[in-house]
Design a protein around this motif. Sequence first.
Motif, PDB file in Angstrom:
ATOM      1  N   GLY A 441       0.776  -1.229   0.000  1.00  0.00           N
ATOM      2  CA  GLY A 441       0.000   0.000   0.000  1.00  0.00           C
ATOM      3  C   GLY A 441       0.805   1.275   0.000  1.00  0.00           C
ATOM      4  O   GLY A 441       0.545   2.175   0.804  1.00  0.00           O
ATOM      5  N   GLY A 442       1.750   1.404  -0.924  1.00  0.00           N
ATOM      6  CA  GLY A 442       2.521   2.638  -0.988  1.00  0.00           C
ATOM      7  C   GLY A 442       3.362   2.756  -2.235  1.00  0.00           C
ATOM      8  O   GLY A 442       3.624   1.766  -2.930  1.00  0.00           O
ATOM      9  N   PHE A 443       3.749   3.991  -2.559  1.00  0.00           N
ATOM     10  CA  PHE A 443       4.714   4.294  -3.623  1.00  0.00           C
ATOM     11  C   PHE A 443       4.284   3.790  -5.000  1.00  0.00           C
ATOM     12  O   PHE A 443       5.106   3.640  -5.902  1.00  0.00           O
ATOM     13  N   GLY A 444       2.990   3.495  -5.182  1.00  0.00           N
ATOM     14  CA  GLY A 444       2.515   3.020  -6.477  1.00  0.00           C
ATOM     15  C   GLY A 444       3.001   1.634  -6.833  1.00  0.00           C
ATOM     16  O   GLY A 444       2.952   1.243  -7.999  1.00  0.00           O
ATOM     17  N   ILE A 445       3.460   0.862  -5.850  1.00  0.00           N
ATOM     18  CA  ILE A 445       3.975  -0.490  -6.088  1.00  0.00           C
ATOM     19  C   ILE A 445       2.821  -1.492  -6.057  1.00  0.00           C
ATOM     20  O   ILE A 445       2.022  -1.493  -5.120  1.00  0.00           O
ATOM     21  N   GLN A 469      -4.568  -5.903  -2.278  1.00  0.00           N
ATOM     22  CA  GLN A 469      -4.107  -4.876  -3.215  1.00  0.00           C
ATOM     23  C   GLN A 469      -4.621  -3.513  -2.743  1.00  0.00           C
ATOM     24  O   GLN A 469      -5.534  -2.931  -3.309  1.00  0.00           O
ATOM     25  N   LEU A 470      -4.013  -3.006  -1.703  1.00  0.00           N
ATOM     26  CA  LEU A 470      -4.489  -1.841  -0.969  1.00  0.00           C
ATOM     27  C   LEU A 470      -4.283  -0.550  -1.745  1.00  0.00           C
ATOM     28  O   LEU A 470      -3.401  -0.448  -2.607  1.00  0.00           O
ATOM     29  N   ARG A 471      -5.088   0.451  -1.404  1.00  0.00           N
ATOM     30  CA  ARG A 471      -4.817   1.784  -1.939  1.00  0.00           C
ATOM     31  C   ARG A 471      -3.405   2.220  -1.525  1.00  0.00           C
ATOM     32  O   ARG A 471      -2.891   1.803  -0.497  1.00  0.00           O
ATOM     33  N   GLY A 472      -2.831   3.077  -2.333  1.00  0.00           N
ATOM     34  CA  GLY A 472      -1.424   3.436  -2.151  1.00  0.00           C
ATOM     35  C   GLY A 472      -0.529   2.678  -3.101  1.00  0.00           C
ATOM     36  O   GLY A 472       0.572   3.114  -3.413  1.00  0.00           O
ATOM     37  N   GLY A 474      -0.119   0.448  -6.968  1.00  0.00           N
ATOM     38  CA  GLY A 474      -0.324   0.844  -8.356  1.00  0.00           C
ATOM     39  C   GLY A 474      -1.276  -0.050  -9.119  1.00  0.00           C
ATOM     40  O   GLY A 474      -1.371   0.054 -10.345  1.00  0.00           O
ATOM     41  N   GLU A 475      -1.991  -0.935  -8.420  1.00  0.00           N
ATOM     42  CA  GLU A 475      -2.807  -1.947  -9.100  1.00  0.00           C
ATOM     43  C   GLU A 475      -3.895  -1.348  -9.976  1.00  0.00           C
ATOM     44  O   GLU A 475      -4.287  -1.944 -10.984  1.00  0.00           O
ATOM     45  N   GLN A 476      -4.400  -0.170  -9.610  1.00  0.00           N
ATOM     46  CA  GLN A 476      -5.453   0.470 -10.390  1.00  0.00           C
ATOM     47  C   GLN A 476      -4.995   1.815 -10.976  1.00  0.00           C
ATOM     48  O   GLN A 476      -5.815   2.650 -11.338  1.00  0.00           O
ATOM     49  N   GLY A 477      -3.689   2.015 -11.055  1.00  0.00           N
ATOM     50  CA  GLY A 477      -3.178   3.242 -11.649  1.00  0.00           C
ATOM     51  C   GLY A 477      -2.825   4.304 -10.627  1.00  0.00           C
ATOM     52  O   GLY A 477      -2.886   4.094  -9.413  1.00  0.00           O
ATOM     53  N   GLU A 478      -2.461   5.483 -11.129  1.00  0.00           N
ATOM     54  CA  GLU A 478      -1.948   6.534 -10.261  1.00  0.00           C
ATOM     55  C   GLU A 478      -3.008   7.101  -9.327  1.00  0.00           C
ATOM     56  O   GLU A 478      -2.703   7.516  -8.202  1.00  0.00           O
ATOM     57  N   GLU A 479      -4.268   7.127  -9.722  1.00  0.00           N
ATOM     58  CA  GLU A 479      -5.309   7.595  -8.803  1.00  0.00           C
ATOM     59  C   GLU A 479      -5.404   6.683  -7.578  1.00  0.00           C
ATOM     60  O   GLU A 479      -5.646   7.146  -6.455  1.00  0.00           O
ATOM     61  N   TRP A 480      -5.224   5.386  -7.799  1.00  0.00           N
ATOM     62  CA  TRP A 480      -5.241   4.411  -6.701  1.00  0.00           C
ATOM     63  C   TRP A 480      -4.072   4.666  -5.750  1.00  0.00           C
ATOM     64  O   TRP A 480      -4.222   4.604  -4.530  1.00  0.00           O
ATOM     65  N   HIS A 481      -2.928   4.964  -6.322  1.00  0.00           N
ATOM     66  CA  HIS A 481      -1.763   5.315  -5.507  1.00  0.00           C
ATOM     67  C   HIS A 481      -2.069   6.541  -4.639  1.00  0.00           C
ATOM     68  O   HIS A 481      -1.883   6.517  -3.420  1.00  0.00           O
ATOM     69  N   ARG A 482      -2.569   7.587  -5.253  1.00  0.00           N
ATOM     70  CA  ARG A 482      -2.766   8.838  -4.521  1.00  0.00           C
ATOM     71  C   ARG A 482      -3.908   8.757  -3.511  1.00  0.00           C
ATOM     72  O   ARG A 482      -3.944   9.535  -2.554  1.00  0.00           O
ATOM     73  N   ALA A 483      -4.791   7.800  -3.710  1.00  0.00           N
ATOM     74  CA  ALA A 483      -5.859   7.593  -2.725  1.00  0.00           C
ATOM     75  C   ALA A 483      -5.320   7.000  -1.431  1.00  0.00           C
ATOM     76  O   ALA A 483      -6.055   6.921  -0.437  1.00  0.00           O
ATOM     77  N   GLY A 484      -4.022   6.587  -1.429  1.00  0.00           N
ATOM     78  CA  GLY A 484      -3.440   6.013  -0.227  1.00  0.00           C
ATOM     79  C   GLY A 484      -2.128   6.660   0.175  1.00  0.00           C
ATOM     80  O   GLY A 484      -1.364   6.073   0.932  1.00  0.00           O
ATOM     81  N   MET A 485      -1.849   7.852  -0.318  1.00  0.00           N
ATOM     82  CA  MET A 485      -0.616   8.535   0.045  1.00  0.00           C
ATOM     83  C   MET A 485      -0.926   9.856   0.747  1.00  0.00           C
ATOM     84  O   MET A 485      -2.055  10.334   0.742  1.00  0.00           O
ATOM     85  N   PHE A 486       0.083  10.400   1.368  1.00  0.00           N
ATOM     86  CA  PHE A 486       0.023  11.725   1.975  1.00  0.00           C
ATOM     87  C   PHE A 486      -1.126  11.773   2.994  1.00  0.00           C
ATOM     88  O   PHE A 486      -1.196  10.931   3.884  1.00  0.00           O
ATOM     89  N   GLY A 487      -2.052  12.720   2.865  1.00  0.00           N
ATOM     90  CA  GLY A 487      -3.148  12.835   3.818  1.00  0.00           C
ATOM     91  C   GLY A 487      -4.177  11.732   3.716  1.00  0.00           C
ATOM     92  O   GLY A 487      -5.074  11.644   4.565  1.00  0.00           O
ATOM     93  N   ASN A 488      -4.077  10.883   2.687  1.00  0.00           N
ATOM     94  CA  ASN A 488      -5.019   9.778   2.500  1.00  0.00           C
ATOM     95  C   ASN A 488      -4.499   8.458   3.055  1.00  0.00           C
ATOM     96  O   ASN A 488      -5.061   7.396   2.769  1.00  0.00           O
ATOM     97  N   LYS A 489      -3.439   8.493   3.841  1.00  0.00           N
ATOM     98  CA  LYS A 489      -2.785   7.248   4.270  1.00  0.00           C
ATOM     99  C   LYS A 489      -3.712   6.351   5.092  1.00  0.00           C
ATOM    100  O   LYS A 489      -3.593   5.121   5.045  1.00  0.00           O
ATOM    101  N   VAL A 563       7.417  13.288   0.121  1.00  0.00           N
ATOM    102  CA  VAL A 563       6.435  13.502  -0.942  1.00  0.00           C
ATOM    103  C   VAL A 563       5.379  12.396  -0.947  1.00  0.00           C
ATOM    104  O   VAL A 563       4.314  12.547  -1.546  1.00  0.00           O
ATOM    105  N   GLU A 564       5.680  11.290  -0.288  1.00  0.00           N
ATOM    106  CA  GLU A 564       4.726  10.180  -0.159  1.00  0.00           C
ATOM    107  C   GLU A 564       3.918  10.287   1.131  1.00  0.00           C
ATOM    108  O   GLU A 564       2.710  10.034   1.145  1.00  0.00           O
ATOM    109  N   TYR A 565       4.606  10.657   2.227  1.00  0.00           N
ATOM    110  CA  TYR A 565       3.974  10.652   3.547  1.00  0.00           C
ATOM    111  C   TYR A 565       3.600  12.036   4.073  1.00  0.00           C
ATOM    112  O   TYR A 565       2.680  12.159   4.882  1.00  0.00           O
ATOM    113  N   GLY A 566       4.319  13.059   3.672  1.00  0.00           N
ATOM    114  CA  GLY A 566       4.199  14.358   4.299  1.00  0.00           C
ATOM    115  C   GLY A 566       5.368  14.612   5.234  1.00  0.00           C
ATOM    116  O   GLY A 566       6.157  13.713   5.531  1.00  0.00           O
TER     117      GLY A 566
END
Length: 667
Positions: A441-445, A469-472, A474-489, A563-566
């Motif tokens: 669940g991180g870094f778009g991996i 295959q958690l948010r954060g 890359g399984e569903q693309g970059e939006e999926w990544h960003r839904a689990g990064m930064f303030g969305n962790k 840039v991933e966590y804040g």
Amino acid sequence: MPDPYRWLEDPDAPEVKEWLEAQGELFGQAGLAGRERFRGRVEELLKSGSIGAPTWRGSRHFFMRRTPEQEHAVLYVVDEAGERPLIDAMALDPSGLTTLDAWQPDKEGRLLAYQISVGGDEESQLYVLEIETGEVLEGPIDRCRYSPVAWLPGGGSYYYVRRLAPESVPEGEEQYHRRVYLHVLGAPADDDTMIFGEGLEKTNYYGVSVSRDGRWLTISASRGTAPRNDLWIADLASSPGGAPELVTVQEDVDAQTGLHFGRDGRLYVFTDRDAPRGRVCVTAPENPAHEHWRDLIPEDAEAVLSDFAILDDLAEPIVLVGWTRHAISEISVHRLADGARTGSVPTPGLGTIGGISERPEGGYEAWFGYTDNTTPPTIQHFDARTGETTLWAASPGSVEVPPVRTEHVVYHSADGTEVHMLVISPVDGSGPRPTILNGYGGFGISMTPGYSASVLTWVEAGGVYAIAQLRGGGEQGEEWHRAGMFGNKQNVFDDMHAAAEHLIATGVTTSGQLAISGGSNGGLLVGAALTQRPELYAAVACSAPLLDMIRYELFGLGATWNVEYGSAEVPEEFAALLAYSPYHNVRHGVDYPATLFTVFASDTRVHPLHAWKMAAALQHATSSDRPILLRNESEAGHGARSVSKTVALAADQLAFLATHTGLAREE
């Protein structure tokens, strides 16, 4: 901020050494039933060996292979004289502590640049050897961690990335301050020409490449691990290699973009700009800016574009496009002229494809790696003339892989988001069973299917292994990544809890039989899970984790991840980090799960202090009689390691989880 174990941040302090010694004794006294049985089976299943895809240079090709008895994979070259080893880490260092980090042949296949490090510290040193004779022509050049090498035609020089000397940067910033250099073979590295990076962000990573014909130079820059990059190209036919005239492709744009210079003279742009699942565009190299891009392979509504390769020795040239659909790989075939889909490439099954390679000079053949949950790595060969895929090379070892059943399930997270999960279980019998739930669940991996001796050993012993295959990711693309990064962790942790609840609700397991495991960013995941929902999990395996999210930027490569966590330097980001920081959310008197922290003394990415502080906090706070243990390993780092070290670590982790979920049997 209360931080009662900050004194554990100094590994050289006598009291820390004494504490670590006591922790080692405590771990040594742990009764881990089944450890030798797990060790033996993991070792057997790793005797499959491994095989890597070929890299072609004219009539020569290069590939990695590990035979059943080898500790590390060996780099081989194949030419008219046959097959021979080029770089064998064990021949360089019989202790097994040296690893081959990266390698790059020159454009003619005459020279090889390679990088090695020792003891897991990933501090790569760069060498060059002559392929025909095996003679080392130069090296070591130090400070080359994560450095690409881009050869110019003729092999007389190359571009690469090197950190500034430690004495020329502020104290504590020695891991940063990279620059792009032009190096002339045989010249002192300290005389290299700096061509890029001066005055830019200290945590920048740089990419550099040169087109096959040597005309076009590409430089990319990204701040740490940010999912965006700046990008420039230079025409080396009209500007000097030591002072290239760079033209901006994109700058200050929130997107990732890469370039491929086609043999047909067109520039192919692989980007997620205005396309979170990825697309391929075309333009002319002379007009590389965004306004000139034209879609060749547009974004797919469901699959994520992962790779492409051009085959042009055909009546009608084609482009092979790699996709992942819910983390399962596939390859489609398109006309190169207009991108129209004409078919698909047969693949061995529902698994993971590791990169599509072609001959640099063109052709009708392509190669790609393939693996799934029960298939050790193979290399497949596609012939565009016939449309057939055949096995080109298999992992060299013969192993008896246990039969397993793999299910692709869908569940819903706390906010209703649909999340996918692979559940691997024995083919016979039913639950509930002792279960390991793994995530990242991180870094778009992306968490994709792959051969794992640890997973197969656990399932063969009667357990279930689930991979969410958690948010954060890359399984569903970059939006999926960003839904689990930064303030969305918190979404990532909610997805993990929901996966556990789904496994329990569907009868796969019970909370008393459920373990969670994760490493690195996945270690942060399970650290947050055990502090947020301790009643949900019976046992935890937490490896090389980030756990003090208030001070993580001060150690290892932490500053590259803000840039991933804040950053704790920003008030609102500080509040978000504090809300889930595992170390800061340990509560006294809570019945915490049995927990095993595994850390590595030479880890220069994530400092072991995270686990040290968290272990101390949990040992003090827990009201349970379940153990909190620390396994501290010397002469090992965050990444590559020898097979014997891999076996020992896996056996300890599996035995610990088996002991505390009810799977273990006495030896």
